[in-house]
Design an enzyme around this catalytic site. Structure first.
Site: not given
Length: 490
Positions: A78, A158, A182
């Site tokens: 990420k 997210s 998330s």
């Protein structure tokens, strides 16, 4: 030759150790898939040369019998994790071209154990969002589609790049972060397994901060065993992070087969929301039955303060974001909009560099921290947060795990909720309590809705008791027998 992306992370690890597959072959297979999936927009950047160099180094270690726990396993990272000499943007224009001179502790731990990075994954800007639509580089597209339809769906957020990449077999597993859900919410929307560990289990050092008292790194993978393997490598004490817990990291994979016989599972009655789809309610009841059939005792519990978790979160998180994001001013790194006056330079840089959702949360956070409202909002929210945590800990005196849905709906269409921030924030209704209290949580894919989209069940555990959580998750996974996957249209 073995279709490498079809192997689970655990089976790929074993194949690499047995030299049935080389790390270079694994890296090449995943790079080809990732590069061919640009329609999903899951990866922000892929560095084939760097990846292949790391894979060849892994093959040399494996040949010498020196491979680590994840030697040669290709992962996605990420783009909230700082990676040395590799651009890290947090999916924001304000950090464009920022190349960190250091490595986050979590990614350093993975590299120590031999994992090979394929590249950086898309996310909501600064991890602020539940649909991956706030990214400055465009939304991630969920690889799943509604039966008979081709409209584009959200992969959750997210960590939408992480969840989409894992679901589409673009990487064997991925790093992610969870501030209010998330990891678990996008896992639920993509039919993957997402783990938010205990706060402090994984170091936050080198992760771009959103809300420091809530942020926690964790893995997204295709199976519970894969996530257990990843978490063991990601976790560990880090003296560079003052909130890092100095405790041994268990072998989470070793406990999976212990089952749930004799465990007590709590069903929080307050999580039964008005208007929740019947399919989610039915799956929740099915989850109870699966655990009961596996030998667990299931009982109703009460968490009356749950209704305050979301409003508390949306005071505490923006307040911390307002403070953390003050450092992005165009002076030392990232975007700078030149102006003769330094105040104007600050203002123009931040106005141009931050997207609408980030600006909204900074404004909310600045407001609740202002002199006239600090006591009325922020201080009161922190007091209620303590009561929520105390209530959660009290429940765990009577039960070992809590079972809830992971998300209030299946994947929704891009643009369906962007006009109503409150509706978007409600995506975290089942997940935020664990962040406020610091408990670990996991989302496990357990079924499909009437439109052929995945639905997840969540288990919460006591702080530092991920072992029991993984036992429950593995039992759920075995009972559910979830094997569905998205058809490849991209």
């Amino acid at each position: 030759m073995t279709d490498i992306p079809e192997l689970t992370l655990a089976k790929l690890r074993d194949a690499l150790r047995a030299k049935d597959v080389s790390a270079a072959e694994a890296a090449e297979a995943y790079l080809d898939r990732a590069e061919g999936a640009s329609a999903l927009n899951a990866f922000l950047r892929i560095d084939r040369e760097r990846t292949m160099a790391a894979a060849k180094a892994s093959d040399e270690k494996l040949a010498r019998g020196e491979g680590g726990a994840l030697e040669g396993v290709p992962l996605g990272i990420k783009d909230l994790f700082c990676t040395k000499d590799v651009e890290t943007t947090a999916a924001s224009r304000i950090l464009q071209s920022f190349v960190p001179p250091y490595e986050s502790t979590v990614t350093a731990n993975l590299a120590r154990d031999g994992a090979v990075s394929l590249g950086k994954l898309n996310l909501d800007e600064f991890a602020m969002g539940s649909s991956n639509e706030t990214s400055a580089y465009g939304p991630v597209i969920n690889p799943w589609r509604r039966t008979g339809k081709d409209d584009k769906l959200s992969p959750g957020g997210s960590s939408g790049g992480s969840s989409a990449a894992v679901a589409a077999h673009l990487c064997a597993g991925a790093t992610a972060t969870d501030t209010g859900g998330s990891i678990r919410q996008p896992a639920a929307l993509t039919g993957t397994v997402g783990v938010k560990p205990t706060y402090g289990r994984c170091s936050r050092w080198g992760i771009v901060a959103f809300a420091s008292s809530l942020d926690q790194a964790g893995p997204i993978a295709r199976h519970v065993r894969d996530s257990a393997i990843l978490l063991r490598s990601m976790a560990g004490h880090d003296p560079k992070d003052s909130t890092s817990i100095n405790a041994p990291v268990p072998d989470f994979e070793a406990v999976l087969d212990r089952g749930v016989k004799g465990l007590k599972i709590g069903i929080p009655e307050e999580y039964r929301l008005d208007g929740m789809p019947e399919e989610i309610e039915a799956l929740w009841r099915q989850g109870e039955a699966w655990l009961r059939d596996a030998g667990a005792e299931v009982r109703e519990v009460s968490l009356p303060l749950t209704k305050y978790a979301l409003p508390v979160y949306y005071i505490v998180a923006p307040a911390e974001a307002s403070s953390n994001l003050a450092r992005y001013d165009g002076v030392k790194y990232g975007m700078r909009i030149e102006d003769r006056d330094i105040q104007e330079m600050y203002a123009k840089t931040r106005a141009e560099g931050f997207g609408a959702e980030v600006q909204r949360r900074i404004l909310i956070g600045t407001y609740v921290l202002s002199a006239g409202y600090y006591d009325a909002y922020y201080l009161r929210a922190q007091k209620v947060r303590k009561k929520i945590a105390d209530e959660m800990n009290a429940v765990f005196e009577d039960v070992d795990l809590l079972l809830t849905p992971s998300a209030p709906s299946a994947a929704f269409g891009l643009g369906e909720k962007t006009d109503d921030p409150i509706q978007m924030y409600l995506n975290d209704v089942f997940t935020v309590t664990a962040n406020l209290a610091g408990n670990p949580g996991i989302s496990v894919p357990a079924g499909l809705d009437g439109q052929g989209l995945p639905l997840g069940l969540q288990l919460l555990a006591r702080p530092m008791d991920e072992e029991t959580m993984f036992r429950g998750a593995y039992a759920l996974e075995q009972a559910a027998g979830f094997t569905a996957r998205p058809g490849q249209w991209w």
